[in-house]
Design an enzyme around this catalytic site. Structure first.
Site, PDB file in Angstrom:
ATOM      1  N   ASN B 103       0.839  -1.200   0.000  1.00 28.27           N
ATOM      2  CA  ASN B 103       0.000   0.000   0.000  1.00 28.27           C
ATOM      3  C   ASN B 103       0.873   1.248   0.000  1.00 28.27           C
ATOM      4  O   ASN B 103       0.531   2.273   0.522  1.00 28.27           O
ATOM      5  CB  ASN B 103      -0.962   0.015   1.186  1.00 28.27           C
ATOM      6  CG  ASN B 103      -0.240  -0.181   2.504  1.00 28.27           C
ATOM      7  OD1 ASN B 103       0.972  -0.272   2.528  1.00 28.27           O
ATOM      8  ND2 ASN B 103      -0.982  -0.247   3.588  1.00 28.27           N
ATOM      9  N   CYS B 104       2.039   1.128  -0.592  1.00 29.76           N
ATOM     10  CA  CYS B 104       2.983   2.220  -0.555  1.00 29.76           C
ATOM     11  C   CYS B 104       3.737   2.253  -1.879  1.00 29.76           C
ATOM     12  O   CYS B 104       4.231   1.239  -2.344  1.00 29.76           O
ATOM     13  CB  CYS B 104       3.948   1.974   0.608  1.00 29.76           C
ATOM     14  SG  CYS B 104       5.468   2.892   0.518  1.00 29.76           S
TER      15      CYS B 104
END
Lengths: 96, 105, 123
Positions: B103-104
């Protein structure tokens, strides 16, 4: 105003959850296995008749399931009708 | 030294339990980072974070977590960036042997 | 409530944590959104409240512990979490022992909450 869509059979938890959150000015569209809630005389049908929301059934799905789409209190819609409903409702809640 | 097959094609350790300080040295070396006490503090914190939350942190959550565990001075992205330049979460997680954060960016 | 007109998003969870991949997908979406400074609020309805069960134990099965992931939400700035009060009592969940702070709502209040957001995302 919420547009609810129900894509699960009337014996599902989704149906019960949905039922408890139907308010006036909301609309509900029965599709997929949700169309079985349109079978007149069933508990699910009666429960929906008792709700203040407008109830629709997706015509193609009802016909496929062998469910009569022309019953009292439920308005059949086609895919185009479903699209215009989604345009008219700012928010949609999918129950499945 | 762990065999190459223990890492994925981006160099992330496949198995959380394969990690050890030696593996960390190996991973840090590949990234051109010389580990100091300050690095180890964050690496062990990342391991604890993963154990506690079963997920690899994002910058936002890691900064907040550092602040609560190590104090406000270390709960800053500049501090983390000084230790792990570029992307602290990605680099730190990698050296700490956590799964690749998804998620980055 | 975040109020409307600000593109506020309410994520609605209606499924159990391990019965499908929905809970995991929804949580990932919430975390990703918050990581990019777009915090969302959460509402757990029906079986969705089972995600808040505090006694989940993943030791025997090596899969992600959903409860632990949920517990990280406050670190992402997600701190408005609402739950279906009826479902909580139906499943006899102890919210005081829960993984994160929640507010329990009756159906009418839940509906009121939902219409206060610009978008609903169902998981």
């Amino acid at each position: 105003m919420i547009l609810h869509t129900l894509n699960a059979s009337p014996s599902s938890a989704a149906f019960q959850d949905c039922l408890s959150l139907l308010h006036a000015k909301d609309a509900l569209v029965l599709l997929g296995d949700g169309v079985y809630a349109a079978v007149a005389g069933t508990h699910a049908y009666e429960a929906l008749q008792g709700s203040p929301a407008r109830v629709h059934v997706l015509l193609s799905d009802a016909l496929l399931a062998g469910v009569n789409p022309n019953v009292q209190g439920i308005v059949p819609i086609d895919m185009e009708g479903l699209v215009s409903l989604t345009e008219n409702f700012p928010r949609q809640q999918a129950w499945y | 030294m762990l065999h190459r097959s223990a890492f994925d094609n981006e160099g992330f350790l496949r198995e959380l339990s394969d990690w050890s300080p030696t593996v960390a040295e190996q991973l840090a070396d590949a990234e051109g980072i010389a580990l100091t006490e300050a690095h180890w503090e964050i690496l062990y914190l990342l391991r604890t974070y993963y154990d506690e939350y079963n997920s690899t942190p994002a910058m936002r959550s890691l900064v907040k977590y550092c602040a609560s565990k190590l104090g406000a001075d270390k709960g800053k992205s500049v501090y983390l960036l000084s230790l792990f330049p570029g992307s602290p979460v990605k680099l730190g997680s990698k050296i700490a042997g956590l799964p690749k954060p998804h998620n980055c960016l | 409530m975040r109020g409307s007109g600000k593109n506020a998003v309410l994520m609605v969870f209606t499924h159990s944590p391990y019965g499908s991949s929905l809970a995991g997908a929804g949580l990932d979406a919430a975390l990703a959104s918050a990581a990019f400074e777009q915090p969302v609020d959460l509402l757990f309805i029906g079986d969705g409240v089972l995600q808040l069960q505090s006694k989940q134990d993943n030791q025997a099965l090596k899969i992600k512990h959903m409860g632990k992931v949920l517990a990280s939400l406050p670190l992402y700035g997600i701190d408005r979490v609402y739950v279906d009060a009826k479902a909580v009592s139906r499943y006899q969940l102890d919210l005081d022992a829960s993984l994160l702070a929640t507010e329990a709502l009756e159906p009418d209040k839940m509906h009121k909450l939902m219409v206060d957001y610009d978008h609903l995302l169902s998981f």
